[in-house]
Design a protein around this motif. Structure first.
Motif, PDB file in Angstrom:
ATOM      1  N   TRP A 301       0.806  -1.209   0.000  1.00 44.77           N
ATOM      2  CA  TRP A 301       0.000   0.000   0.000  1.00 44.77           C
ATOM      3  C   TRP A 301       0.848   1.271   0.000  1.00 44.77           C
ATOM      4  CZ3 TRP A 301      -3.761   2.714  -1.364  1.00 44.77           C
ATOM      5  CH2 TRP A 301      -4.046   3.933  -0.760  1.00 44.77           C
ATOM      6  N   PHE A 343      -7.074  -2.077   1.601  1.00 44.77           N
ATOM      7  CA  PHE A 343      -6.181  -3.127   1.110  1.00 44.77           C
ATOM      8  C   PHE A 343      -6.116  -4.287   2.100  1.00 44.77           C
ATOM      9  CE2 PHE A 343      -3.193  -1.887  -2.490  1.00 44.77           C
ATOM     10  CZ  PHE A 343      -4.120  -1.065  -3.088  1.00 44.77           C
ATOM     11  N   TYR A 468      -5.030  -5.331  -7.087  1.00 45.13           N
ATOM     12  CA  TYR A 468      -3.792  -4.600  -6.818  1.00 45.13           C
ATOM     13  C   TYR A 468      -3.068  -4.281  -8.128  1.00 45.13           C
ATOM     14  CZ  TYR A 468      -4.123  -6.025  -1.861  1.00 45.13           C
ATOM     15  OH  TYR A 468      -4.522  -6.208  -0.560  1.00 45.13           O
TER      16      TYR A 468
END
Length: 487
Positions: A301, A343, A468
């Protein structure tokens, strides 16, 4: 013999085909006209050219490439072949080499830290020529981090603060209940400091931050013991240790060993079925709880966040929200912590879905811990995509600073990168995800006796990885800009 050989050859062919087809598809369709963003906040003003293909097609193709590779990996069902890949090792050297290397690296690290602090305070307060900024960000944030996952983790040897282990330490025992949550908080704090305080532009502020980090580290190591502090609470040591497990070189029982990159992330499984307890060695238990899952997600992240805020679209979004009256730092904090929560919860959600789909006695927590190390390869691919060009372009300036640390470069040289670097950045992201999917595949076969369970358990995690990937590919396609309100 012929029957046994057939699955092995089929699995080898499928594995090679999956890698070649997916890589060629992704790079060929995505590289054209793409310009990568630079995640080194405040250190680059480079801007990319607009895409010559629609961004939705660019992002969707990348996600589809990863999904296709996961489906192809599902055909590799020979357990012997899968195990042979992640268990392959070669002995290289002994403990004498390690001691000599640690001594040399320790002296070098101590000298560099002293110079960083000194030049940060007394050197020219211009980031492009100041020794502290150049060495810490071009040499450390970019170069040393890349070396940690491409070669091996040298930070324990380079870090001069490890000398605190020789002092009487351990006033109190480190609370086991804390786990590595303090390290996670430290990683997030360091990224926040890098993003919002101007340390990349103000050498004196950077030197102050280095001194503050050293004071906290020494005090913490004396309080709970050096080993406990550096393994659980120190953010930099934890990040390098996690990245280092991706690398091909490592120390195992005092011997330098070579393995296939990323394969040491496949967790050992003990005879009782517990993840990460095969040998009892602390080094084998990279991930043992949700705190480690959070650290792995944070490493993914933080690069996504820094990549977003250094794009034109990211800066425009922050300005638009600020126009409604919200303070810029509140916007950045909400985006930073909120994005990390999304996330993290997405990965935990994948673990819950996987536990339900395969109808296993293993808990969702166990699956999250087992599959989390594969995210470190994703993070390594992100980091390489964001920092490779940055490191190469600043390498002449870094070399000049190291050659003459007490005087600023008169004419700092910054290389102009060729257009094909954009294709490399895409290859780094896709390559990281492909290896991560293989690690997840190997992990599943370590966890489940049924092939169907092993294959089905991966799908929720692959879905998260596709998400992602799509975000990362979108970010590196955007032109860069200085973060809004942080200049």
């Amino acid at each position: 013999m012929r029957r046994d050989a057939t699955p092995r050859w089929r699995d080898r062919v499928v594995t090679v085909a999956a890698a070649v087809v997916t890589f060629a598809l992704g790079v060929a369709l995505l590289a054209r006209g793409v310009a990568a963003s630079n995640a080194a906040v405040g250190l680059s003003d480079a801007a990319g050219d607009p895409l010559s293909v629609p961004r939705w097609l660019y992002v969707a193709t990348g996600g589809a490439a990863i999904g296709a590779s996961a489906l192809l990996a599902g055909f590799v069902t020979d357990r012997g072949f899968v195990a042979a890949i992640h268990e392959w090792r070669r002995d290289i050297g002994g403990d004498r080499l390690r001691r000599a290397g640690r001594l040399l690296a320790g002296v070098l690290g101590a000298a560099l830290v002293a110079l960083v602090v000194y030049r940060g305070f007394v050197g020219p307060q211009l980031s492009t020529v100041n020794f502290a900024v150049i060495v810490l960000f071009a040499g450390g944030r970019a170069g040393l981090t890349m070396a940690s996952y491409l070669v091996g983790n040298a930070w324990p040897a380079v870090n001069p603060l490890r000398a605190v282990d020789r002092l009487p330490t351990g006033v109190v025992a480190y609370p086991d209940s804390l786990g590595r949550w303090p390290a996670l908080a430290g990683i997030l704090l360091l990224v926040w400091v890098e993003t919002t305080t101007g340390v990349t532009r103000r050498p004196a502020v950077l030197a102050t931050a280095v001194v503050g980090y050293a004071v906290v580290t020494v005090a913490g190591a004396i309080l709970v013991g050096g080993d406990a502090w550096f393994r659980n609470a120190d953010p930099i040591a934890t990040a390098f240790r996690f990245y280092g497990r991706v690398a091909p070189l490592s120390w195992d029982g005092g011997r330098l060993t070579l393995s296939i990159p990323g394969m040491r992330l496949v967790p050992p499984v003990g005879p009782d079925g517990d993840v990460g307890t095969a040998s009892g060695s602390a080094d084998d238990r990279l991930a043992s709880g949700l705190d480690d899952v959070a650290v792995a997600v944070a490493l993914v992240w933080e690069l996504t966040f820094s990549g977003f805020v250094t794009t034109e679209q990211g800066a425009a979004a922050v300005r638009a929200v600020a126009a409604a009256g919200l303070p810029p730092l509140v916007i950045y904090a909400t985006l930073f912590l909120g994005g990390f929560a999304v996330f993290y919860l997405a990965f935990l959600g994948a673990a819950r879905v996987a536990a339900r789909r395969v109808r296993t006695t293993r808990s969702a927590r166990t699956l999250a811990v087992a599959f989390a190390p594969s995210l470190l390869i994703v993070a390594a691919g992100y980091h390489l995509a964001h920092y490779f060009g940055f490191f190469v372009s600043l390498s002449p300036t870094l070399a000049a600073a190291l050659a003459s640390p007490l005087s600023a470069p008169a004419n700092p040289v910054v290389l102009t990168l060729p257009a094909w670097i954009s294709a490399l950045n895409i290859a780094f992201v896709l390559g990281g995800h492909l290896v991560a999917i293989w690690v997840a595949h190997s992990t599943a076969y370590r966890l489940f006796p049924s092939r169907l369970q092993a294959i089905r358990s991966q799908y929720p995690f692959v879905a998260v990885m596709i998400g992602y990937t799509a975000v990362s590919l979108w970010l590196i396609s955007l032109p860069t800009a200085s973060p809004a309100f942080l200049g």
